[in-house]
Scaffold this motif. Structure first.
Motif, PDB file in Angstrom:
ATOM      1  N   THR A 127      13.720  -7.914  14.157  1.00 17.25           N
ATOM      2  CA  THR A 127      14.080  -6.580  13.667  1.00 17.25           C
ATOM      3  C   THR A 127      12.842  -5.764  13.262  1.00 17.25           C
ATOM      4  OG1 THR A 127      14.379  -7.489  11.445  1.00 17.25           O
ATOM      5  CG2 THR A 127      16.338  -7.371  12.838  1.00 17.25           C
ATOM      6  N   PHE A 128      11.658  -6.194  13.702  1.00 15.55           N
ATOM      7  CA  PHE A 128      10.406  -5.509  13.340  1.00 15.55           C
ATOM      8  C   PHE A 128      10.416  -4.080  13.876  1.00 15.55           C
ATOM      9  CE2 PHE A 128       6.015  -4.181  13.908  1.00 15.55           C
ATOM     10  CZ  PHE A 128       5.361  -4.682  12.799  1.00 15.55           C
ATOM     11  N   LYS A 129      10.339  -3.122  12.962  1.00 13.54           N
ATOM     12  CA  LYS A 129      10.330  -1.711  13.361  1.00 13.54           C
ATOM     13  C   LYS A 129       8.934  -1.134  13.342  1.00 13.54           C
ATOM     14  CE  LYS A 129      15.006  -0.509  11.757  1.00 13.54           C
ATOM     15  NZ  LYS A 129      15.348  -1.879  11.298  1.00 13.54           N
ATOM     16  N   GLY A 130       8.079  -1.681  12.483  1.00 15.24           N
ATOM     17  CA  GLY A 130       6.747  -1.121  12.313  1.00 15.24           C
ATOM     18  C   GLY A 130       6.765   0.112  11.440  1.00 15.24           C
ATOM     19  N   TRP A 131       5.696   0.882  11.514  1.00 13.15           N
ATOM     20  CA  TRP A 131       5.518   2.049  10.659  1.00 13.15           C
ATOM     21  C   TRP A 131       5.069   3.234  11.500  1.00 13.15           C
ATOM     22  CZ3 TRP A 131       4.226  -2.925   9.579  1.00 13.15           C
ATOM     23  CH2 TRP A 131       4.826  -3.503   8.444  1.00 13.15           C
ATOM     24  N   LYS A 174      -7.456   6.468   7.141  1.00 11.15           N
ATOM     25  CA  LYS A 174      -8.594   7.316   6.741  1.00 11.15           C
ATOM     26  C   LYS A 174      -9.850   6.540   6.361  1.00 11.15           C
ATOM     27  CE  LYS A 174      -5.996  11.258   4.779  1.00 11.15           C
ATOM     28  NZ  LYS A 174      -4.653  10.641   4.585  1.00 11.15           N
ATOM     29  N   ASP A 175      -9.722   5.735   5.318  1.00  8.16           N
ATOM     30  CA  ASP A 175     -10.903   5.099   4.737  1.00  8.16           C
ATOM     31  C   ASP A 175     -10.968   3.642   5.184  1.00  8.16           C
ATOM     32  OD1 ASP A 175     -13.085   4.436   3.259  1.00  8.16           O
ATOM     33  OD2 ASP A 175     -12.174   4.784   1.294  1.00  8.16           O
ATOM     34  N   SER A 176     -11.133   3.421   6.492  1.00  6.81           N
ATOM     35  CA  SER A 176     -11.093   2.045   6.995  1.00  6.81           C
ATOM     36  C   SER A 176     -12.343   1.693   7.781  1.00  6.81           C
ATOM     37  CB  SER A 176      -9.861   1.826   7.871  1.00  6.81           C
ATOM     38  OG  SER A 176      -9.981   2.515   9.094  1.00  6.81           O
ATOM     39  N   GLN A 177     -12.634   0.407   7.780  1.00  4.11           N
ATOM     40  CA  GLN A 177     -13.659  -0.161   8.639  1.00  4.11           C
ATOM     41  C   GLN A 177     -12.967  -1.151   9.564  1.00  4.11           C
ATOM     42  OE1 GLN A 177     -17.241  -1.489   6.532  1.00  4.11           O
ATOM     43  NE2 GLN A 177     -16.472  -0.445   4.709  1.00  4.11           N
ATOM     44  N   LEU A 178     -13.594  -1.390  10.709  1.00  2.00           N
ATOM     45  CA  LEU A 178     -12.992  -2.263  11.728  1.00  2.00           C
ATOM     46  C   LEU A 178     -13.918  -3.422  12.035  1.00  2.00           C
ATOM     47  CD1 LEU A 178     -10.768  -2.816  13.871  1.00  2.00           C
ATOM     48  CD2 LEU A 178     -12.096  -1.370  15.425  1.00  2.00           C
ATOM     49  N   LEU A 179     -13.320  -4.601  12.144  1.00  2.00           N
ATOM     50  CA  LEU A 179     -14.074  -5.807  12.457  1.00  2.00           C
ATOM     51  C   LEU A 179     -13.314  -6.598  13.528  1.00  2.00           C
ATOM     52  CD1 LEU A 179     -16.261  -7.979  11.749  1.00  2.00           C
ATOM     53  CD2 LEU A 179     -14.696  -8.780   9.979  1.00  2.00           C
ATOM     54  N   ILE A 180     -13.968  -6.833  14.661  1.00  2.00           N
ATOM     55  CA  ILE A 180     -13.388  -7.681  15.709  1.00  2.00           C
ATOM     56  C   ILE A 180     -14.202  -8.967  15.763  1.00  2.00           C
ATOM     57  CG2 ILE A 180     -12.765  -7.875  18.157  1.00  2.00           C
ATOM     58  CD1 ILE A 180     -11.299  -5.571  16.802  1.00  2.00           C
ATOM     59  N   LEU A 181     -13.528 -10.099  15.605  1.00  2.00           N
ATOM     60  CA  LEU A 181     -14.208 -11.392  15.579  1.00  2.00           C
ATOM     61  C   LEU A 181     -13.770 -12.255  16.755  1.00  2.00           C
ATOM     62  CD1 LEU A 181     -14.020 -12.180  11.762  1.00  2.00           C
ATOM     63  CD2 LEU A 181     -16.051 -11.581  13.085  1.00  2.00           C
ATOM     64  N   PRO A 182     -14.603 -13.218  17.150  1.00  2.00           N
ATOM     65  CA  PRO A 182     -14.223 -14.098  18.258  1.00  2.00           C
ATOM     66  C   PRO A 182     -12.976 -14.915  17.928  1.00  2.00           C
ATOM     67  CG  PRO A 182     -16.538 -14.399  17.668  1.00  2.00           C
ATOM     68  CD  PRO A 182     -15.919 -13.548  16.602  1.00  2.00           C
ATOM     69  N   GLY A 183     -12.188 -15.186  18.964  1.00  2.00           N
ATOM     70  CA  GLY A 183     -11.129 -16.177  18.823  1.00  2.00           C
ATOM     71  C   GLY A 183      -9.719 -15.641  18.737  1.00  2.00           C
ATOM     72  N   LYS A 184      -8.812 -16.595  18.596  1.00  2.00           N
ATOM     73  CA  LYS A 184      -7.376 -16.310  18.580  1.00  2.00           C
ATOM     74  C   LYS A 184      -6.916 -15.916  17.178  1.00  2.00           C
ATOM     75  CE  LYS A 184      -6.328 -20.350  20.570  1.00  2.00           C
ATOM     76  NZ  LYS A 184      -5.674 -21.432  21.326  1.00  2.00           N
ATOM     77  N   ILE A 232       0.949   5.203   8.054  1.00  2.00           N
ATOM     78  CA  ILE A 232      -0.355   4.525   8.066  1.00  2.00           C
ATOM     79  C   ILE A 232      -1.443   5.485   7.584  1.00  2.00           C
ATOM     80  CG2 ILE A 232      -2.072   3.351   9.513  1.00  2.00           C
ATOM     81  CD1 ILE A 232       0.514   1.724   8.953  1.00  2.00           C
ATOM     82  N   LYS A 233      -1.349   6.727   8.011  1.00  2.00           N
ATOM     83  CA  LYS A 233      -2.308   7.766   7.611  1.00  2.00           C
ATOM     84  C   LYS A 233      -2.276   7.990   6.100  1.00  2.00           C
ATOM     85  CE  LYS A 233      -3.184  10.924  10.841  1.00  2.00           C
ATOM     86  NZ  LYS A 233      -2.776  11.997  11.780  1.00  2.00           N
ATOM     87  N   SER A 234      -1.118   7.784   5.485  1.00  2.00           N
ATOM     88  CA  SER A 234      -0.968   8.046   4.045  1.00  2.00           C
ATOM     89  C   SER A 234      -1.615   6.970   3.179  1.00  2.00           C
ATOM     90  CB  SER A 234       0.522   8.166   3.690  1.00  2.00           C
ATOM     91  OG  SER A 234       1.124   6.878   3.656  1.00  2.00           O
ATOM     92  N   ILE A 235      -2.049   5.862   3.782  1.00  2.00           N
ATOM     93  CA  ILE A 235      -2.710   4.786   3.027  1.00  2.00           C
ATOM     94  C   ILE A 235      -4.163   5.180   2.793  1.00  2.00           C
ATOM     95  CG2 ILE A 235      -3.439   2.373   3.050  1.00  2.00           C
ATOM     96  CD1 ILE A 235      -0.911   1.785   4.776  1.00  2.00           C
ATOM     97  N   ALA A 259       0.829  -1.210   0.000  1.00  2.00           N
ATOM     98  CA  ALA A 259       0.000   0.000   0.000  1.00  2.00           C
ATOM     99  C   ALA A 259       0.865   1.263   0.000  1.00  2.00           C
ATOM    100  CB  ALA A 259      -0.934  -0.009   1.200  1.00  2.00           C
ATOM    101  N   LEU A 260       2.016   1.215   0.665  1.00  2.00           N
ATOM    102  CA  LEU A 260       2.919   2.364   0.718  1.00  2.00           C
ATOM    103  C   LEU A 260       3.759   2.494  -0.555  1.00  2.00           C
ATOM    104  CD1 LEU A 260       4.184   2.032   4.410  1.00  2.00           C
ATOM    105  CD2 LEU A 260       2.626   3.788   3.526  1.00  2.00           C
ATOM    106  N   ARG A 261       4.194   1.356  -1.103  1.00  2.00           N
ATOM    107  CA  ARG A 261       5.148   1.369  -2.208  1.00  2.00           C
ATOM    108  C   ARG A 261       4.487   1.300  -3.588  1.00  2.00           C
ATOM    109  NH1 ARG A 261      10.249  -0.191  -0.070  1.00  2.00           N
ATOM    110  NH2 ARG A 261      11.022  -1.347  -1.868  1.00  2.00           N
ATOM    111  N   HIS A 262       3.314   0.680  -3.661  1.00  2.00           N
ATOM    112  CA  HIS A 262       2.678   0.429  -4.972  1.00  2.00           C
ATOM    113  C   HIS A 262       1.170   0.717  -4.900  1.00  2.00           C
ATOM    114  CE1 HIS A 262       6.422  -1.688  -6.114  1.00  2.00           C
ATOM    115  NE2 HIS A 262       6.361  -2.232  -4.911  1.00  2.00           N
ATOM    116  N   PRO A 263       0.792   1.919  -4.468  1.00  2.00           N
ATOM    117  CA  PRO A 263      -0.643   2.188  -4.240  1.00  2.00           C
ATOM    118  C   PRO A 263      -1.516   2.089  -5.487  1.00  2.00           C
ATOM    119  CG  PRO A 263       0.651   4.218  -4.046  1.00  2.00           C
ATOM    120  CD  PRO A 263       1.632   3.085  -4.125  1.00  2.00           C
ATOM    121  N   SER A 264      -0.930   2.333  -6.657  1.00  2.00           N
ATOM    122  CA  SER A 264      -1.748   2.323  -7.881  1.00  2.00           C
ATOM    123  C   SER A 264      -2.252   0.930  -8.250  1.00  2.00           C
ATOM    124  CB  SER A 264      -0.941   2.897  -9.051  1.00  2.00           C
ATOM    125  OG  SER A 264       0.170   2.066  -9.321  1.00  2.00           O
TER     126      SER A 264
END
Length: 257
Positions: free
Chosen positions: A177-181, A216-226, A186-189, A108-113
């Protein structure tokens, strides 16, 4: 229906891929330590009824080759994009689970098109999404901590203990070595996104809410379980049957909106 599989040369890597069904393309990116089948084997038959599914084994995983380099989400992202280029797919929807979701963030950051819509499943964008013990676990991880179902799944498609150990070590290194973002990244997506989390997942519900607020343009879904149970990923089903096939309908409804 319309199943095909093969290998494609991506950035010097021999990458294994599978395609199912017909319709709008949906690209599936598996989790760490996994294969196409261990993450998506349960859900592919449902998703492929309505669209064309493209899935791959990432570098060092399953049937795909490896490089002498460490794994990175950036490289995985570029590999997936090159695969799609080779398959003449110029726009697609994407579903990434766990580490596959981290790869999807990079796409999403590198190849949004290339992106129509994205589903980020059981992934997180910063280290404090989960407990310190999670990260400490990678410091001395040995292959006996790897879920047996993932070991079996790897050896089923690539019967090579050395390759299995290589994948494990590289995945551990990747998480060490996980740095995250940053929040800005994240906002730029801007792609329409569905963020999915289990209520007892690796990343906290609170972090999933935060990612939803930032994206910005996101929906959230929390589902049961691990972790990944809702998607049918085998490592936390613990040999129980997958009971959340309704997740396929949720995916289709989001993509069709």
């Amino acid at each position: 229906s319309n199943f095909q599989s093969g290998f494609s040369e991506v950035n010097g890597l021999n990458m294994y891929y599978e395609m199912y069904g017909e319709g709008k393309p949906l690209v599936l990116i598996h989790g760490g330590g996994s294969t196409i089948q261990t993450t998506y084997g349960n859900i592919i038959p449902l998703l492929s009824k309505q669209r064309q599914i493209i899935a791959m084994d990432l570098q060092a995983h399953g049937r795909s080759g490896d490089r002498t380099t460490d794994l990175s989400f950036e490289q995985d992202a570029d590999d997936v994009v090159m695969l799609l280029n080779n398959l003449k797919i110029s726009k697609a929807d994407f579903l990434g689970y766990s580490n596959g979701g981290h790869t999807l963030i990079e796409i999403a950051l590198r190849h949004p098109s290339l992106i129509n819509k994205i589903i980020i499943a059981s992934s997180f964008y910063k280290r404090d999404a989960t407990v310190p013990e999670f990260w400490e676990g990678f410091e001395h991880a040995t292959i006996d901590v790897m879920p047996q179902s993932l070991k079996d799944g790897f050896l089923k498609v690539n019967n090579n203990e050395k390759a299995l150990l290589n994948m494990f070590r590289k995945d551990v290194q990747k998480m060490k070595t996980f740095k995250g973002w940053t929040e800005e990244q994240i906002k730029s997506i801007t792609a329409p996104a569905l963020i999915v989390n289990g209520n007892n997942d690796v990343g906290s519900i609170e972090h999933a809410v935060e990612m939803h607020r930032v994206m910005k343009d996101s929906q959230l879904l929390i589902l049961p379980g691990k972790h990944g149970v809702y998607i049918g990923a085998i490592e936390y089903l613990d040999d129980k049957p997958w009971t959340q096939s309704y997740f396929a309908d949720i995916v289709n409804n989001f993509l069709d909106e």
